[in-house]
Design an enzyme around this catalytic site. Structure first.
Site, PDB file in Angstrom:
ATOM      1  CG  HIS A 124      -1.909   1.013   1.379  1.00 44.59           C
ATOM      2  ND1 HIS A 124      -1.610   2.323   1.698  1.00 44.59           N
ATOM      3  CD2 HIS A 124      -3.252   0.947   1.234  1.00 44.59           C
ATOM      4  CE1 HIS A 124      -2.748   3.012   1.731  1.00 44.59           C
ATOM      5  NE2 HIS A 124      -3.754   2.211   1.460  1.00 44.59           N
ATOM      6  CG  ASP A 201       0.631  -2.401   6.177  1.00 39.87           C
ATOM      7  OD1 ASP A 201      -0.323  -2.502   6.972  1.00 39.87           O
ATOM      8  OD2 ASP A 201       0.570  -1.754   5.110  1.00 39.87           O
ATOM      9  CD  GLN A 204      -6.669  -4.398   3.971  1.00 37.48           C
ATOM     10  OE1 GLN A 204      -7.641  -5.128   4.095  1.00 37.48           O
ATOM     11  NE2 GLN A 204      -6.785  -3.087   3.796  1.00 37.48           N
ATOM     12  CE  LYS A 227      -7.201  -0.214   6.082  1.00 37.67           C
ATOM     13  NZ  LYS A 227      -8.027   0.418   5.054  1.00 37.67           N
ATOM     14  CB  CYS A 367      -3.587   3.284  -1.700  1.00 38.66           C
ATOM     15  SG  CYS A 367      -4.713   4.656  -1.465  1.00 38.66           S
TER      16      CYS A 367
END
Lengths: 409, 154
Positions: A124, A201, A204, A227, A367
């Site tokens: 991302h 990261d 997600q 999220k 993104c």
């Protein structure tokens, strides 16, 4: 499946959207942000109605209670993600700020010109741009690990990006654009062979119950509350305590200092060192409530529901001529995200037509422009599911796709 | 006719499927690139102007959504053979029609395929798709700076 339908916990799912009477909402943009259960909404509402005060500075009843609630939220989150200590959980605005914090206070403070940072082609922009800014400022070098045609990381190709100069690997646990679940643990191990630090990261990954930082073995893990059915404007940087305590502050201000005098200021340890100013107190408490809610539902149940809807949607979309699904073919290698293109219609046109049917998807580059460039496409249409989606939502999506075909063939 | 049929009229779908004046212009006197990062629309507009400044030839290439492709295709037909003054007036009309909250002041029936784009106004998320071709044309006539819908001064 359990008898209780989590759908009824999410008030927004009962509404209609669009002009006129509107259409019942089919929300398939969960990789962008998830909807909020009544448990989280009421926790935040109650905070402002009953409990609001600033933390860490009052001697009065409300302030002490707010401080307790804020600290309990941190403890709850630390426990959920497998942190060794609550002090390893730093509250930030979201994943983007967490990564910028590491880029600034960790990499920016100790990396030298020529040092190398390994990222991947599926990141991302939030895990690309901070490192590009650092490369410009410090002269560190970015190495891009490739992805395969099926949108996966090849571990040999990933390993080939490392050298003695590699100081950090920063990669996503799950691709936001494709849903690919990366072999994060193996990737961490490869980085370790070269003595590199690792940032994962988790934006997600966290919503799908994949986070156990002790098991993962990285140095930093970043995610956003919104999220994972929590509020927006709150997120977490998890870091190893000894690393966090060795890093200079990210921002200066109140609440992060041990002592300020005219001559000199000394700083508190993590997490307060990185939480200058009044934080997002209601957000942190709301995020704690979000994890309470998810734990009540059960991560196994969440994954089972998502897998069912993903498998069903993949099967139904696969029946349609002219649709190409990007990413891993095996749905066990991905989260409930379907990124697709249609021969006859541009993603944005798909998105507009589905919107008029009450179906919310994302259309565009997600993104992740370097990944789109790899596929030589401008973007995809992305349907991303949560545990509160069901097969009826997929059927509505298929009706919407039929309408796209009516216009575009 | 529902809103969607206003947007995806047959004229729009036809221009999308078979864009007019497509391809590069070998002897172009001006060219510009247009980019809409929100949608992924990416086009190039090529113009050839004669000594008087009249655009006697125009073409475009690119990958774009139906709205952008059709709008750009319609734009090339609307300005081909026109003087700079006529084109400036036409572009102003087009942008007014696509962006104004008011009903257009000119008679849509006289505007041919051009009028088919009026439905875009009901879809605010798509207006930039429709204006990109016109902005890119303006740039091609003015010196060719890249147009990026997210860097507009608006």
């Amino acid at each position: 499946m359990s008898d209780r339908d989590p759908r009824s916990d999410f008030p927004i799912l009962a509404r209609r959207v669009g002009s006129g009477e509107g259409k019942p909402l089919v929300y398939l943009d969960n990789a962008a942000t998830t909807q909020k259960p009544i448990h989280v909404i009421e926790t935040v509402d109650r905070f402002y109605r009953q409990e609001n005060a600033n933390i860490h500075r009052g001697v009065h009843y409300l302030s002490m209670n707010a401080t307790d609630a804020y600290d309990r939220a941190r403890e709850r989150i630390a426990e959920t993600i497998g942190a060794a200590h609550p002090a390893e959980v730093v509250f930030v605005r979201g994943t983007t700020e967490a990564i910028n914090l590491v880029a600034s206070s960790f990499a920016g403070d100790r990396f030298q010109p020529g040092d190398e940072i390994v990222i991947t082609r599926m990141e991302h922009h939030a895990n690309i741009v901070p490192w590009q800014l650092l490369a410009q400022k410090l002269g560190v070098v970015l190495k891009w690990a490739p992805v395969t045609d099926s949108g996966e990381i090849d571990l040999d190709a990933f390993r080939a990006c490392f050298s003695e100069e590699t100081k950090l690997a920063a990669f996503t646990q799950v691709s936001n654009a494709l849903g690919t679940i990366n072999p994060a643990k193996e990737m961490v191990a490869i980085a370790r062979e070269f003595g590199a630090h690792v940032l994962v990261d988790g934006a997600q990954g966290v919503a799908h119950g994949m986070v156990n930082v002790a098991d993962l073995g990285a140095d930093f893990y970043a995610f956003s509350g919104h999220k994972v059915v929590g509020p927006d404007g709150i997120g977490v940087l998890w870091g190893r305590r000894e690393l966090l305590d060795s890093m200079p502050p990210y921002q200066g201000g109140g609440d992060m200092i041990a002592r300020v005098s005219v001559e000199k200021t000394t700083f508190r340890d993590s997490p307060e060192r990185f939480e200058a100013g009044t934080p997002n107190i209601s957000g942190a408490i709301g995020l704690g409530a979000a994890f309470d809610y998810l734990a009540g539902l059960g991560w196994d149940e969440i994954r089972r529901r998502e897998q069912d809807v993903l498998d069903y949607a993949t099967e139904r979309l696969g029946e349609i001529e002219g649709i190409r699904i990007l990413g891993p073919a095996d749905t066990r290698g991905k989260v409930a995200v379907i990124s697709f293109t249609m021969d006859s219609a541009h993603p944005h046109d798909i998105g507009t037509i589905l919107d008029t049917e009450g179906i919310a998807i994302r259309a565009g580059h997600h993104c992740a422009q370097p990944l789109m460039d790899f596929y030589q496409i401008a973007g995809t249409a992305r349907a991303s599911f949560a545990f509160y989606n069901n097969r009826d939502d997929v059927d509505r999506l298929m009706d919407g796709i039929a309408k796209v075909k009516k216009f575009f063939g | 006719m529902d809103d969607l049929s206003d947007l995806y009229q047959d004229i729009i779908l036809s221009h999308n499927k078979r864009p007019r004046n497509q391809g590069e212009l070998a002897n172009a006197t001006g060219t510009a690139e247009g980019y809409n990062p929100l949608c992924g629309d990416h086009i190039h507009v090529y113009v050839h102007q004669d000594e008087s400044g009249k655009v006697d030839d125009i073409s475009f290439t690119g990958k774009a959504c139906a709205i952008c492709t059709a709008s750009t295709s319609i734009m090339t037909e609307a300005v081909k053979g026109k003087s700079r003054e006529e084109i400036d007036a036409k572009a102003a009309e087009a942008l007014e029609m696509l962006t104004s909250k008011e009903e257009p002041t000119f008679d849509l029936l006289e505007q041919g395929d051009f009028a088919a784009l009026a439905g875009v106004r009901q879809f605010p998320a798509r207006i930039k798709c429709a204006t990109l071709g016109w902005h890119t044309l303006e740039s091609a006539l003015k010196g060719g700076e890249t147009v990026n819908t997210e860097k507009e001064d608006e």
